[in-house]
Write an enzyme that holds these catalytic residues in place. Structure first.
Site, PDB file in Angstrom:
ATOM      1  N   SER A 132      21.925  28.283 -11.384  1.00 45.54           N
ATOM      2  CA  SER A 132      20.081  28.196 -12.295  1.00 45.54           C
ATOM      3  C   SER A 132      21.093  27.693 -13.926  1.00 45.54           C
ATOM      4  CB  SER A 132      19.230  29.238 -13.282  1.00 45.54           C
ATOM      5  OG  SER A 132      18.018  28.356 -14.442  1.00 45.54           O
ATOM      6  N   HIS A 173      20.214  25.137  -9.393  1.00 47.45           N
ATOM      7  CA  HIS A 173      19.225  25.145  -9.149  1.00 47.45           C
ATOM      8  C   HIS A 173      18.443  24.311 -10.484  1.00 47.45           C
ATOM      9  CE1 HIS A 173      15.269  27.383  -8.955  1.00 47.45           C
ATOM     10  NE2 HIS A 173      14.982  27.334 -10.204  1.00 47.45           N
ATOM     11  N   ASP A 204      15.915  23.371 -14.165  1.00 47.97           N
ATOM     12  CA  ASP A 204      14.927  24.204 -14.050  1.00 47.97           C
ATOM     13  C   ASP A 204      14.083  22.844 -15.304  1.00 47.97           C
ATOM     14  OD1 ASP A 204      13.951  26.828 -12.748  1.00 47.97           O
ATOM     15  OD2 ASP A 204      16.327  26.823 -14.110  1.00 47.97           O
ATOM     16  N   MET A 263      11.384  22.543 -17.599  1.00 46.55           N
ATOM     17  CA  MET A 263      10.028  23.288 -18.801  1.00 46.55           C
ATOM     18  C   MET A 263       9.292  22.306 -19.030  1.00 46.55           C
ATOM     19  SD  MET A 263      11.292  26.906 -18.814  1.00 46.55           S
ATOM     20  CE  MET A 263      12.720  27.362 -17.713  1.00 46.55           C
ATOM     21  N   HIS A 287      13.452  22.837  -9.780  1.00 46.66           N
ATOM     22  CA  HIS A 287      12.244  23.320  -9.591  1.00 46.66           C
ATOM     23  C   HIS A 287      11.341  23.118 -11.299  1.00 46.66           C
ATOM     24  CE1 HIS A 287      10.645  27.673 -11.503  1.00 46.66           C
ATOM     25  NE2 HIS A 287      10.236  27.182 -10.664  1.00 46.66           N
ATOM     26  N   MET A 317       8.493  22.797 -13.249  1.00 46.65           N
ATOM     27  CA  MET A 317       7.668  24.429 -14.475  1.00 46.65           C
ATOM     28  C   MET A 317       6.419  23.146 -15.195  1.00 46.65           C
ATOM     29  SD  MET A 317       9.736  27.369 -14.358  1.00 46.65           S
ATOM     30  CE  MET A 317      11.511  26.390 -14.488  1.00 46.65           C
ATOM     31  N   MET A 348       8.216  33.613  -7.418  1.00 47.71           N
ATOM     32  CA  MET A 348       8.878  33.953  -9.125  1.00 47.71           C
ATOM     33  C   MET A 348       8.723  35.345  -9.358  1.00 47.71           C
ATOM     34  SD  MET A 348       9.257  30.710 -10.837  1.00 47.71           S
ATOM     35  CE  MET A 348       9.985  31.924 -12.321  1.00 47.71           C
ATOM     36  N   ASP A 377      13.024  34.011  -7.186  1.00 45.58           N
ATOM     37  CA  ASP A 377      13.442  33.276  -9.028  1.00 45.58           C
ATOM     38  C   ASP A 377      12.845  34.031  -9.875  1.00 45.58           C
ATOM     39  OD1 ASP A 377      13.927  31.048 -11.272  1.00 45.58           O
ATOM     40  OD2 ASP A 377      13.045  30.070 -10.402  1.00 45.58           O
TER      41      ASP A 377
HETATM   42  C1  DX5 Z   1      12.319  30.870 -15.386  1.00 46.15           C
HETATM   43  C2  DX5 Z   1      12.899  29.734 -14.370  1.00 46.15           C
HETATM   44  C3  DX5 Z   1      14.439  30.736 -13.365  1.00 46.15           C
HETATM   45  C4  DX5 Z   1      15.606  31.420 -14.831  1.00 46.15           C
HETATM   46  C5  DX5 Z   1      16.073  32.137 -13.740  1.00 46.15           C
HETATM   47  O1  DX5 Z   1      11.299  30.035 -15.956  1.00 46.15           O
HETATM   48  O2  DX5 Z   1      12.794  29.096 -13.104  1.00 46.15           O
HETATM   49  O3  DX5 Z   1      14.974  29.600 -12.853  1.00 46.15           O
HETATM   50  O4  DX5 Z   1      15.825  30.625 -15.742  1.00 46.15           O
HETATM   51  O5  DX5 Z   1      17.524  32.366 -15.010  1.00 46.15           O
HETATM   52  P1  DX5 Z   1      17.460  34.626 -15.227  1.00 46.15           P
HETATM   53  O6  DX5 Z   1      17.565  34.223 -13.641  1.00 46.15           O
HETATM   54  O7  DX5 Z   1      18.447  34.502 -16.018  1.00 46.15           O
HETATM   55  O8  DX5 Z   1      16.228  35.343 -14.956  1.00 46.15           O
HETATM   56 ZN    ZN Z   2      13.608  28.553 -11.510  1.00 46.21          ZN
END
Ligand code: DX5
Ligand code: ZN
Length: 222
Positions: free
Chosen positions: A8, A33, A35, A37, A66, A68, A137, A179
């Site tokens: 990620s 990956h 992320d 947000m 991903h 969010m 998750m 994840d």
């Molecule tokens: C959390 C993300 C994950 C996160 C994983 O909201 O979706 O992808 O970054 O990071 P680690 O491996 O540090 O938990």
């Molecule tokens: Zn993620």
């Protein structure tokens, strides 16, 4: 079982993202990956389609976006244009889950459904025949570096059974991704419970030598 490691970028150095992407792929990453947000669906703010587009030329492996974010749909075509391979979203963030899945497919990407630690599996029962990725998750979404929630293992086992049944029904491959908080000391348990794709943010990017860390994750899977 083919296992995939998906570092990620959340824990990467954002000032050197292209280089980080190249380095982590050279070190053995199967997916990147990504992320997203929005400070609305989750209490954090990261990056959008422009940054995905910027890393695309550096990414010689699939980009696993991903989302969010809430709402979801308007961003789907933006990420498709930006070069996403997979686009996953959270069912609570979409008014019409089946429509969002179809939209992702229509945009030429592979749809994924992401379930939070307390989200019921029933969402999957009505989506599995149309998705390419089930994302469980193992932390509450929003931050990297959190601890793996152990009950995810029980949930993974239940989803594995459903995924296997759906794969038989549809003949299509469906990845089961875990994840959050995945490290060398718990990845084997997640694999035994049924995961085949492993997101690792802080484990990979805080480890220093990416090849060594990804190697250790893979070694734990054998
Ligand atoms: C959390 C993300 C994950 C996160 C994983 O909201 O979706 O992808 O970054 O990071 P680690 O491996 O540090 O938990
Ligand atoms: Zn993620």
């Amino acid at each position: 079982m083919k296992y995939r490691i998906a570092p990620s970028l959340l824990s990467a150095d954002f000032a050197r993202l292209g280089e980080e992407v190249r380095n982590v792929i050279a070190a053995g990453a199967d997916f990147i990956h990504f992320d997203v947000m929005d400070n609305h669906y989750v209490p954090n703010l990261t990056v959008g389609p422009l940054v995905c587009q910027a890393i695309r030329p550096h990414a010689t492996v699939p980009i696993d976006v991903h989302l969010m974010v809430q709402p979801v749909d308007a961003l789907v075509s933006e990420f498709a244009k930006a070069g996403a391979t997979y686009i996953s979203f959270h069912p609570e963030a979409s008014r019409h889950v089946d429509r969002t899945i179809a939209l992702i497919r229509d945009c030429g990407c592979k749809p994924g459904l992401a379930l939070n630690p307390a989200t019921p599996l029933e969402y999957l029962d009505w989506a599995l025949d149309k998705i390419d990725l089930a994302l469980l998750m193992s932390v509450n979404p929003g931050f990297g570096g959190q601890a793996f929630i152990p009950h995810t293992l029980d949930k993974l086992k239940l989803v594995r059974t459903r995924v296997d049944a759906a794969q038989q029904r549809t003949g299509r491959e469906i990845l089961l991704e875990v994840d959050g908080g995945v490290k060398a000391d718990n990845i084997a348990a997640a694999a035994r419970a049924g995961a085949d794709t492993f997101v690792a943010g802080s484990a990979v990017f805080s480890g220093g030598d990416y090849g060594k860390t990804i190697g250790a994750l893979r070694a734990a899977l054998t």
